[in-house]
Design a protein around this motif. Structure first.
Motif, PDB file in Angstrom:
ATOM      1  N   CYS A 175      -2.809   5.660  -8.179  1.00 38.01           N
ATOM      2  CA  CYS A 175      -4.247   5.389  -8.343  1.00 38.01           C
ATOM      3  C   CYS A 175      -4.502   4.502  -9.553  1.00 38.01           C
ATOM      4  CB  CYS A 175      -5.017   6.702  -8.475  1.00 38.01           C
ATOM      5  SG  CYS A 175      -5.054   7.697  -6.970  1.00 38.01           S
ATOM      6  N   MET A 176      -3.816   4.773 -10.668  1.00 41.74           N
ATOM      7  CA  MET A 176      -3.998   3.975 -11.880  1.00 41.74           C
ATOM      8  C   MET A 176      -3.518   2.535 -11.668  1.00 41.74           C
ATOM      9  SD  MET A 176      -5.489   5.750 -14.251  1.00 41.74           S
ATOM     10  CE  MET A 176      -6.519   6.265 -12.866  1.00 41.74           C
ATOM     11  N   ALA A 177      -2.376   2.394 -10.985  1.00 42.13           N
ATOM     12  CA  ALA A 177      -1.870   1.051 -10.693  1.00 42.13           C
ATOM     13  C   ALA A 177      -2.820   0.295  -9.769  1.00 42.13           C
ATOM     14  CB  ALA A 177      -0.479   1.142 -10.072  1.00 42.13           C
ATOM     15  N   THR A 178      -3.357   1.004  -8.782  1.00 40.26           N
ATOM     16  CA  THR A 178      -4.310   0.379  -7.855  1.00 40.26           C
ATOM     17  C   THR A 178      -5.579  -0.038  -8.568  1.00 40.26           C
ATOM     18  OG1 THR A 178      -3.447   1.758  -6.057  1.00 40.26           O
ATOM     19  CG2 THR A 178      -5.591   0.728  -5.720  1.00 40.26           C
ATOM     20  N   LEU A 179      -6.060   0.811  -9.470  1.00 38.70           N
ATOM     21  CA  LEU A 179      -7.270   0.485 -10.222  1.00 38.70           C
ATOM     22  C   LEU A 179      -7.054  -0.734 -11.109  1.00 38.70           C
ATOM     23  CD1 LEU A 179     -10.160   1.237 -11.015  1.00 38.70           C
ATOM     24  CD2 LEU A 179      -9.201   2.749 -12.771  1.00 38.70           C
ATOM     25  N   ALA A 180      -5.891  -0.815 -11.756  1.00 37.55           N
ATOM     26  CA  ALA A 180      -5.581  -1.975 -12.588  1.00 37.55           C
ATOM     27  C   ALA A 180      -5.555  -3.247 -11.751  1.00 37.55           C
ATOM     28  CB  ALA A 180      -4.242  -1.767 -13.294  1.00 37.55           C
ATOM     29  N   ILE A 195     -12.427  -7.251   0.738  1.00 42.26           N
ATOM     30  CA  ILE A 195     -11.201  -8.046   0.647  1.00 42.26           C
ATOM     31  C   ILE A 195     -10.266  -7.492  -0.422  1.00 42.26           C
ATOM     32  CG2 ILE A 195     -10.292 -10.310   0.018  1.00 42.26           C
ATOM     33  CD1 ILE A 195     -12.837 -11.484   1.338  1.00 42.26           C
ATOM     34  N   TYR A 196     -10.795  -7.258  -1.606  1.00 43.57           N
ATOM     35  CA  TYR A 196      -9.916  -6.841  -2.702  1.00 43.57           C
ATOM     36  C   TYR A 196      -9.582  -5.355  -2.645  1.00 43.57           C
ATOM     37  CZ  TYR A 196     -10.622 -11.482  -4.492  1.00 43.57           C
ATOM     38  OH  TYR A 196     -10.637 -12.849  -4.620  1.00 43.57           O
ATOM     39  N   PHE A 197     -10.412  -4.560  -1.989  1.00 42.67           N
ATOM     40  CA  PHE A 197     -10.064  -3.154  -1.818  1.00 42.67           C
ATOM     41  C   PHE A 197      -8.915  -3.001  -0.833  1.00 42.67           C
ATOM     42  CE2 PHE A 197     -10.673   1.054   0.179  1.00 42.67           C
ATOM     43  CZ  PHE A 197     -10.544   1.841  -0.957  1.00 42.67           C
ATOM     44  N   THR A 198      -8.913  -3.808   0.218  1.00 44.71           N
ATOM     45  CA  THR A 198      -7.798  -3.742   1.163  1.00 44.71           C
ATOM     46  C   THR A 198      -6.502  -4.226   0.517  1.00 44.71           C
ATOM     47  OG1 THR A 198      -8.470  -5.929   2.022  1.00 44.71           O
ATOM     48  CG2 THR A 198      -9.229  -3.989   3.217  1.00 44.71           C
ATOM     49  N   ASN A 241     -11.552 -10.794 -11.548  1.00 45.47           N
ATOM     50  CA  ASN A 241     -11.346 -12.198 -11.892  1.00 45.47           C
ATOM     51  C   ASN A 241     -12.187 -13.117 -11.024  1.00 45.47           C
ATOM     52  OD1 ASN A 241      -9.670 -14.510 -13.075  1.00 45.47           O
ATOM     53  ND2 ASN A 241      -9.225 -14.713 -10.893  1.00 45.47           N
ATOM     54  N   TRP A 242     -12.224 -12.841  -9.719  1.00 42.46           N
ATOM     55  CA  TRP A 242     -12.961 -13.720  -8.810  1.00 42.46           C
ATOM     56  C   TRP A 242     -14.423 -13.329  -8.669  1.00 42.46           C
ATOM     57  CZ3 TRP A 242     -10.799 -18.120  -7.859  1.00 42.46           C
ATOM     58  CH2 TRP A 242      -9.409 -18.222  -7.909  1.00 42.46           C
ATOM     59  N   LEU A 243     -14.781 -12.135  -9.086  1.00 43.99           N
ATOM     60  CA  LEU A 243     -16.184 -11.750  -9.051  1.00 43.99           C
ATOM     61  C   LEU A 243     -16.975 -12.472 -10.142  1.00 43.99           C
ATOM     62  CD1 LEU A 243     -18.429  -9.934  -7.873  1.00 43.99           C
ATOM     63  CD2 LEU A 243     -17.748  -8.205  -9.551  1.00 43.99           C
ATOM     64  N   PHE A 244     -16.346 -12.700 -11.271  1.00 41.34           N
ATOM     65  CA  PHE A 244     -17.026 -13.311 -12.413  1.00 41.34           C
ATOM     66  C   PHE A 244     -16.623 -14.758 -12.639  1.00 41.34           C
ATOM     67  CE2 PHE A 244     -16.847  -8.719 -13.339  1.00 41.34           C
ATOM     68  CZ  PHE A 244     -18.203  -8.473 -13.435  1.00 41.34           C
ATOM     69  N   TYR A 286      -7.624  -8.409 -10.393  1.00 44.61           N
ATOM     70  CA  TYR A 286      -7.682  -9.432  -9.345  1.00 44.61           C
ATOM     71  C   TYR A 286      -9.101  -9.579  -8.799  1.00 44.61           C
ATOM     72  CZ  TYR A 286      -5.430 -12.473  -5.933  1.00 44.61           C
ATOM     73  OH  TYR A 286      -5.022 -13.554  -5.212  1.00 44.61           O
ATOM     74  N   GLY A 287      -9.716  -8.455  -8.444  1.00 39.69           N
ATOM     75  CA  GLY A 287     -11.071  -8.525  -7.915  1.00 39.69           C
ATOM     76  C   GLY A 287     -12.075  -8.969  -8.961  1.00 39.69           C
TER      77      GLY A 287
END
Length: 264
Positions: free
Chosen positions: A4-9, A143-146, A17-20, A14-15
């Motif tokens: 979970c921690m690795a997934t959150l990081a 996209i980034y959650f998948t 970065n492209w959101l902002f 990644y997500g």
């Protein structure tokens, strides 16, 4: 919990970065730091992130051409180094194929974006600004959650497998991995120099090499000297450009104080 921690990081780096607007938080040095912080070993995250930054600093995605995906490589390398007891050399060597595999899977997520095309078209035709915001955020999260789910599965299912696999490797293979990891940084630097070095600035490269190798100057001192030289060259080029422009336009050139004195 570790997965979970690795997934959150991964999702944040990644997500986010492209959101902002590509704020560069997907660089390995940042990803490694955040992953190490989440997993309770900040030092390992910074060390591996810095090493991977040297490899991927020359990997620049231009248009639709992509070379590697460093976020997944960094997250999984740091995670396995902390949880599976991999050495830095082993973790860095693991990062390269991971980045290439995830990069090859990018087409899956590119096709996934086409699902939201009708929704984008509808809100644009209706001039619905709030609806456009909702569609953007929904597509971004999907996209980034998948992507993050795949990281979760890899970490959750792969930690023990990687640890068992590495424990069975002979010392000669471990030594080979260390040698390969040591060469990867040079490869990344070579890719970067291939883009930056030209016939106009190749001489300065050798000047920097001489200052570092034979005069043993620290990197910060060489960087300061380079900045001074760059500013001087820039100001000189500007004066030359202004002079050529005045000659082309027929504008009389302003005299210096010395020239005005002798003209009098």
């Amino acid at each position: 919990m570790i997965a979970c921690m690795a997934t959150l990081a991964y999702f944040i780096c990644y997500g986010g970065n492209w959101l902002f607007g590509q704020c560069m938080i997907e660089r390995p040095i940042v990803v490694g730091t955040i992953t190490g912080l989440f997993l309770g070993d900040l030092t390992t995250g910074i060390i591996i992130g810095g090493a991977l930054e040297a490899i991927y600093m020359g990997a620049v995605n231009i248009g639709g051409a992509t070379s590697a995906e460093p976020v997944s490589a960094t997250v999984m390398s740091v995670t396995f180094a902390i949880t599976a007891g991999l050495s830095m050399e082993e973790a860095i060597t693991l990062a390269v194929p991971v980045g290439l595999i995830f990069n090859s899977l990018s087409m899956v997520w590119i096709m996934l974006t086409n699902i939201f095309q009708p929704a984008y078209q509808k809100v644009c035709d209706n001039g619905d600004g709030k609806g456009l915001t909702r569609v953007i955020l929904t597509s971004w999260f999907t996209i980034y959650f998948t992507r993050a789910i795949i990281i979760f599965c890899c970490v959750y299912l792969g930690s023990e497998a990687v640890q068992a696999f590495m424990s069975q490797l002979p010392d000669s293979v471990i030594h080979g991995l260390a040698v390969a990891a040591g060469m990867l940084g040079a490869v990344g630097m070579a890719v970067l120099m291939k883009m930056l070095v030209s016939t106009e600035n190749i001489g300065w490269l050798f000047v920097g090499f001489v200052l570092a190798k034979y005069l043993s100057l620290p990197a910060i001192v060489i960087a300061i000297i380079a900045v001074v030289i760059a500013i001087t060259i820039g100001l000189t080029d500007k004066k030359i450009h202004d002079l050529k422009q005045m000659m082309t336009e027929g504008t009389p050139m302003a005299l210096t104080e010395e020239e005005e004195f002798f003209n009098e």
